[in-house]
Motif scaffolding. Structure first.
Motif, PDB file in Angstrom:
ATOM      1  N   ALA A  94       0.947  -1.414  -0.024  1.00  0.00           N
ATOM      2  CA  ALA A  94       0.122  -0.012  -0.041  1.00  0.00           C
ATOM      3  C   ALA A  94       0.779   1.322   0.108  1.00  0.00           C
ATOM      4  N   LEU A  95       1.908   1.336   0.692  1.00  0.00           N
ATOM      5  CA  LEU A  95       2.824   2.463   1.008  1.00  0.00           C
ATOM      6  C   LEU A  95       4.043   2.787  -0.097  1.00  0.00           C
ATOM      7  N   GLY A  96       4.380   1.576  -0.621  1.00  0.00           N
ATOM      8  CA  GLY A  96       5.673   1.726  -1.600  1.00  0.00           C
ATOM      9  C   GLY A  96       6.783   1.400  -0.537  1.00  0.00           C
ATOM     10  N   PRO A  97       7.856   1.341  -1.774  1.00  0.00           N
ATOM     11  CA  PRO A  97       9.225   0.998  -1.291  1.00  0.00           C
ATOM     12  C   PRO A  97       9.985   1.997  -0.354  1.00  0.00           C
ATOM     13  N   ASP A  98       9.595   2.975  -0.324  1.00  0.00           N
ATOM     14  CA  ASP A  98      10.190   4.255   0.492  1.00  0.00           C
ATOM     15  C   ASP A  98       9.601   4.545   1.910  1.00  0.00           C
ATOM     16  N   ALA A  99       8.441   3.870   1.938  1.00  0.00           N
ATOM     17  CA  ALA A  99       7.827   3.978   3.422  1.00  0.00           C
ATOM     18  C   ALA A  99       8.677   3.382   4.596  1.00  0.00           C
ATOM     19  N   ILE A 100       8.484   3.967   5.775  1.00  0.00           N
ATOM     20  CA  ILE A 100       9.135   3.239   6.816  1.00  0.00           C
ATOM     21  C   ILE A 100       8.110   2.088   7.403  1.00  0.00           C
ATOM     22  N   ILE A 101       8.113   0.882   7.459  1.00  0.00           N
ATOM     23  CA  ILE A 101       7.202   0.200   8.155  1.00  0.00           C
ATOM     24  C   ILE A 101       8.116  -0.685   9.313  1.00  0.00           C
ATOM     25  N   GLY A 102       7.328  -0.312  10.389  1.00  0.00           N
ATOM     26  CA  GLY A 102       8.180  -1.176  11.484  1.00  0.00           C
ATOM     27  C   GLY A 102       6.893  -2.193  12.251  1.00  0.00           C
ATOM     28  N   ALA A 103       7.477  -3.103  12.805  1.00  0.00           N
ATOM     29  CA  ALA A 103       6.551  -4.234  13.302  1.00  0.00           C
ATOM     30  C   ALA A 103       6.822  -4.291  14.933  1.00  0.00           C
ATOM     31  N   PHE A 104       5.933  -4.278  15.942  1.00  0.00           N
ATOM     32  CA  PHE A 104       6.081  -4.563  17.395  1.00  0.00           C
ATOM     33  C   PHE A 104       5.576  -5.954  17.436  1.00  0.00           C
ATOM     34  N   CYS A 105       6.792  -6.743  17.877  1.00  0.00           N
ATOM     35  CA  CYS A 105       6.765  -8.278  17.942  1.00  0.00           C
ATOM     36  C   CYS A 105       6.846  -8.718  19.564  1.00  0.00           C
ATOM     37  N   HIS A 106       6.282  -7.778  20.453  1.00  0.00           N
ATOM     38  CA  HIS A 106       6.514  -8.263  21.815  1.00  0.00           C
ATOM     39  C   HIS A 106       7.854  -8.759  22.249  1.00  0.00           C
ATOM     40  N   ALA A 107       7.743 -10.294  22.438  1.00  0.00           N
ATOM     41  CA  ALA A 107       9.025 -10.689  22.884  1.00  0.00           C
ATOM     42  C   ALA A 107       9.283 -11.844  22.035  1.00  0.00           C
ATOM     43  N   SER A 108       8.690 -11.952  20.841  1.00  0.00           N
ATOM     44  CA  SER A 108       8.952 -13.141  20.062  1.00  0.00           C
ATOM     45  C   SER A 108      10.131 -12.903  19.152  1.00  0.00           C
ATOM     46  N   ARG A 109      10.911 -13.812  19.032  1.00  0.00           N
ATOM     47  CA  ARG A 109      12.269 -13.980  18.281  1.00  0.00           C
ATOM     48  C   ARG A 109      11.598 -14.123  16.984  1.00  0.00           C
ATOM     49  N   HIS A 110      10.836 -15.254  16.858  1.00  0.00           N
ATOM     50  CA  HIS A 110      10.400 -15.861  15.417  1.00  0.00           C
ATOM     51  C   HIS A 110       9.538 -14.898  14.783  1.00  0.00           C
ATOM     52  N   ASP A 111       8.500 -14.006  15.560  1.00  0.00           N
ATOM     53  CA  ASP A 111       7.869 -13.188  15.201  1.00  0.00           C
ATOM     54  C   ASP A 111       8.645 -11.798  14.572  1.00  0.00           C
ATOM     55  N   GLY A 112       9.618 -11.426  15.149  1.00  0.00           N
ATOM     56  CA  GLY A 112      10.648 -10.404  14.782  1.00  0.00           C
ATOM     57  C   GLY A 112      11.315 -10.874  13.212  1.00  0.00           C
ATOM     58  N   MET A 113      11.658 -12.180  13.257  1.00  0.00           N
ATOM     59  CA  MET A 113      12.293 -12.617  11.896  1.00  0.00           C
ATOM     60  C   MET A 113      11.546 -12.775  10.833  1.00  0.00           C
ATOM     61  N   VAL A 114      10.141 -13.149  10.903  1.00  0.00           N
ATOM     62  CA  VAL A 114       9.112 -13.140  10.163  1.00  0.00           C
ATOM     63  C   VAL A 114       8.884 -11.702   9.305  1.00  0.00           C
ATOM     64  N   ALA A 115       8.803 -10.835  10.484  1.00  0.00           N
ATOM     65  CA  ALA A 115       8.497  -9.319   9.919  1.00  0.00           C
ATOM     66  C   ALA A 115       9.713  -8.669   9.330  1.00  0.00           C
ATOM     67  N   ALA A 116      10.797  -9.209   9.549  1.00  0.00           N
ATOM     68  CA  ALA A 116      11.824  -8.836   8.912  1.00  0.00           C
ATOM     69  C   ALA A 116      11.954  -9.249   7.604  1.00  0.00           C
ATOM     70  N   GLU A 117      11.748 -10.496   7.307  1.00  0.00           N
ATOM     71  CA  GLU A 117      11.798 -11.298   6.068  1.00  0.00           C
ATOM     72  C   GLU A 117      10.634 -10.740   5.139  1.00  0.00           C
ATOM     73  N   ALA A 118       9.679 -10.325   5.664  1.00  0.00           N
ATOM     74  CA  ALA A 118       8.439  -9.755   5.036  1.00  0.00           C
ATOM     75  C   ALA A 118       8.585  -8.263   4.546  1.00  0.00           C
ATOM     76  N   GLY A 119       9.813  -7.669   5.117  1.00  0.00           N
ATOM     77  CA  GLY A 119      10.018  -6.348   4.315  1.00  0.00           C
ATOM     78  C   GLY A 119       9.963  -5.236   5.421  1.00  0.00           C
ATOM     79  N   ALA A 120      10.040  -5.360   6.738  1.00  0.00           N
ATOM     80  CA  ALA A 120       9.890  -4.474   8.056  1.00  0.00           C
ATOM     81  C   ALA A 120      11.253  -3.950   7.850  1.00  0.00           C
TER      82      ALA A 120
END
Length: 206
Positions: A100-126
């Motif tokens: 929706a926002l394009g390649p230049d937007a800053i996208i962050g993800a709050f992943c509580h204390a989950s290493r796995h969710d953080g890795m998934v978010a990073a791989e998805a483009g966070a």
């Protein structure tokens, strides 16, 4: 990423504020310390009010060259011309936000204390992942992000990591070597003098 620079402050605006009055306080805070990013977290479902607040705060931020993000509202970030969005539910919406926002937007993800969710978010483009709170509280199930989690991420993953939630000077000093950003907001807005508070926290980081 993750070089030798000390962590930067990522400022979170209070959820509720009187816009014109808050502008003056926010301006003073932004002028008192170096702030890398500003995030709005509006609780309102009144689109008109949220857009008005975005327009006003955006000018305060942009005159100081501080990117402005909004919590949750992907379409509002797009319509209001903001710099990006913070997603509070981990990796779930990272791909759709990027689309929706394009390649230049800053996208962050709050992943509580989950290493796995953080890795998934990073791989998805966070662009960053945030973990927290940094100590156990009576909210939720008491789970918190440990220093070991930050250290592992900082040393292993290229995407920047943000610490947020229940921060104090002791946590800032402890986590500074293994964190890219500290998200500070509730720690200062409830105090009589937010400028003095944030200066004290900035000193703890350095």
């Amino acid at each position: 990423m993750n070089g030798m620079e000390q962590p930067k402050i990522y400022l979170i605006a209070p959820p509720l504020f009187e816009t014109r009055k808050f502008m003056n306080v926010l301006s003073a805070v932004l002028d008192s310390v170096e702030v890398a990013c500003l995030r709005l977290s509006p609780p309102s479902i009144d689109e008109t009010q949220v857009r008005r607040d975005c327009d006003i705060i955006r000018e305060v931020a942009r005159t100081r060259d501080v990117p402005l993000l909004i919590d949750t509202h992907i379409q509002m970030a797009k319509r209001a011309g903001l710099d990006g969005v913070h997603l509070p539910h981990g990796s779930r919406l990272v791909r759709s936000a990027r689309a929706a926002l394009g390649p230049d937007a800053i996208i962050g993800a709050f992943c509580h204390a989950s290493r796995h969710d953080g890795m998934v978010a990073a791989e998805a483009g966070a662009d960053y992942v945030s973990f927290g709170p940094v100590k156990s509280t009576s909210l939720g199930d008491g789970t918190h992000a440990t220093r070991d989690l930050f250290a592992w991420w900082f040393e292993t993953i290229e995407i920047p990591v943000v610490a947020e939630g229940s921060l104090d000077s002791a946590h800032l000093s402890s986590l500074a070597p293994v964190t890219d950003f500290f998200a500070i907001g509730p720690e200062i807005w409830g105090e009589d003098d937010p400028v003095t508070e944030i200066k004290g926290l900035a000193a703890a980081i350095s």
